[in-house]
Write an enzyme that holds these catalytic residues in place. Structure first.
Site, PDB file in Angstrom:
ATOM      1  N   GLU A  16       0.835  -1.206   0.000  1.00 12.46           N
ATOM      2  CA  GLU A  16       0.000   0.000   0.000  1.00 12.46           C
ATOM      3  C   GLU A  16       0.866   1.251   0.000  1.00 12.46           C
ATOM      4  OE1 GLU A  16      -1.868   0.802   3.779  1.00 12.46           O
ATOM      5  OE2 GLU A  16      -3.752   1.338   2.809  1.00 12.46           O
ATOM      6  N   HIS A  59       2.454   4.557   0.983  1.00 14.10           N
ATOM      7  CA  HIS A  59       2.680   5.144   2.307  1.00 14.10           C
ATOM      8  C   HIS A  59       3.326   6.514   2.170  1.00 14.10           C
ATOM      9  CE1 HIS A  59       1.399   1.510   4.297  1.00 14.10           C
ATOM     10  NE2 HIS A  59       1.582   2.083   5.462  1.00 14.10           N
ATOM     11  N   ASP A 119       3.719  -1.723   5.788  1.00 17.50           N
ATOM     12  CA  ASP A 119       2.828  -2.496   6.670  1.00 17.50           C
ATOM     13  C   ASP A 119       3.263  -3.952   6.815  1.00 17.50           C
ATOM     14  OD1 ASP A 119       1.316  -0.257   7.075  1.00 17.50           O
ATOM     15  OD2 ASP A 119      -0.380  -0.908   5.860  1.00 17.50           O
ATOM     16  N   HIS A 167      -1.753  -3.662   9.172  1.00 13.21           N
ATOM     17  CA  HIS A 167      -2.505  -2.871   8.179  1.00 13.21           C
ATOM     18  C   HIS A 167      -3.937  -2.713   8.701  1.00 13.21           C
ATOM     19  CE1 HIS A 167      -4.004  -1.676   4.202  1.00 13.21           C
ATOM     20  NE2 HIS A 167      -4.719  -2.779   4.087  1.00 13.21           N
ATOM     21  N   GLU A 216      -6.812  -2.017   7.677  1.00 17.85           N
ATOM     22  CA  GLU A 216      -7.955  -2.605   6.972  1.00 17.85           C
ATOM     23  C   GLU A 216      -8.056  -4.120   7.112  1.00 17.85           C
ATOM     24  OE1 GLU A 216      -6.003  -0.222   6.025  1.00 17.85           O
ATOM     25  OE2 GLU A 216      -7.005   1.247   4.761  1.00 17.85           O
ATOM     26  N   HIS A 238      -1.777   6.983   9.127  1.00 20.73           N
ATOM     27  CA  HIS A 238      -1.260   6.340   7.923  1.00 20.73           C
ATOM     28  C   HIS A 238      -0.128   7.165   7.304  1.00 20.73           C
ATOM     29  CE1 HIS A 238      -1.136   3.880   4.381  1.00 20.73           C
ATOM     30  NE2 HIS A 238      -1.180   4.956   3.636  1.00 20.73           N
ATOM     31  N   GLU A 251       4.254   5.582  11.963  1.00 21.82           N
ATOM     32  CA  GLU A 251       4.919   4.635  11.064  1.00 21.82           C
ATOM     33  C   GLU A 251       6.290   5.152  10.632  1.00 21.82           C
ATOM     34  OE1 GLU A 251       1.655   2.015   8.729  1.00 21.82           O
ATOM     35  OE2 GLU A 251       1.689   4.115   8.147  1.00 21.82           O
TER      36      GLU A 251
END
Ligand SMILES: [Zn+2]
Length: 250
Positions: free
Chosen positions: A25, A27, A36, A111, A113, A168, A173
């Site tokens: 994904e 980032h 992730d 992650h 989701e 995110h 992160e």
């Protein structure tokens, strides 16, 4: 490891088996697409070392990026699985590990989701294992960010915390990646930007323009290695504590 080591570790069912679950994904402008994967893998390795666990290969794809937590599927580089595929791959490997003797599982989600799909995979695996007469499988399901307590939030975010979803590719992160994989973090590309702002409902197809142009949902500008060390430490301790409490032998 080769199969004799795997067999020796997993057979008997006492060894906690760590399963990192990631995504591919975007980032932001500055972090790699497999962030992730890298973060929960690091937590799994650190925690497994403490409790004598084994870490199986990371699931490198995850459920679809949602705009309010990951920017959305429209950003280039985001490659995701359908929900059924996400559940299926996790469930299959749980069952394969159980067939090899594993009984204690530590799910390490990285992650946002993936959460519901990970839970569904555990539930379906438990049901199918019961059909096969296996009734002693136990799971600890973790999202590492859930271990960040209030005092830590106050230390990391003296100006206020926006919530885990808007983190995110933000300070959290980025700070951890500065510790784990500094060569993969492009701080020179970081742009300070306002946090994303979304209505309290969703529309589909999504309006891509609601995602900040950079891809990060809040500014990573204040990320530091020191913050990363604190976060890694707090979450590792939390995960280790959970595994010791819930998956102790006997
Ligand atoms: Zn992420």
């Amino acid at each position: 490891m080769a199969w004799p080591e795997f067999e020796a570790r997993v057979k008997g069912g006492d060894t906690p088996v760590f399963m990192p679950i990631g995504s591919h994904e975007q980032h932001g402008l500055h972090l790699p697409l497999n962030t992730d994967c890298l973060v929960p893998t690091a937590f799994a390795e650190r925690a497994a070392k403490e409790v004598g666990g084994v870490v199986v290969p990371t699931f490198v794809y995850g459920y679809k990026s949602q705009q309010k937590s990951g920017g959305g599927q429209h950003v280039p580089g985001t490659l995701s699985l359908d929900g059924a595929t996400t559940i299926g791959q996790i469930k299959d490997i749980i069952k394969e590990l159980a067939r090899n003797g594993a009984r204690r599982f530590v799910m390490m989600n990285g992650h946002y989701e993936n959460q519901a799909y990970m839970v569904e995979a555990i539930d379906l695996a438990l049901r199918e294992l019961r059909w096969e007469g296996i009734r002693d499988a136990r799971f600890v399901a973790t999202n590492y960010w859930d271990f960040i307590d209030k005092p830590t939030i106050e230390r990391i975010y003296p100006d206020g915390f926006l919530g885990a979803e808007l983190e995110h590719a933000g300070v959290m992160e980025t700070s951890m990646m500065l510790v784990l994989h500094p060569s993969l973090v492009r701080m020179d590309r970081v742009e300070d930007h306002k946090p994303a702002s979304f209505p309290p409902y969703d529309v589909y197809p999504i309006k891509g323009e609601l995602t900040p142009r950079q891809g990060s949902l809040s500014s990573p500008r204040k990320a530091t290695k020191e913050k990363g060390e604190i976060l890694l430490d707090v979450c590792t301790k939390g995960i280790v504590g959970a595994v010791r409490k819930e998956l102790a032998k006997g």
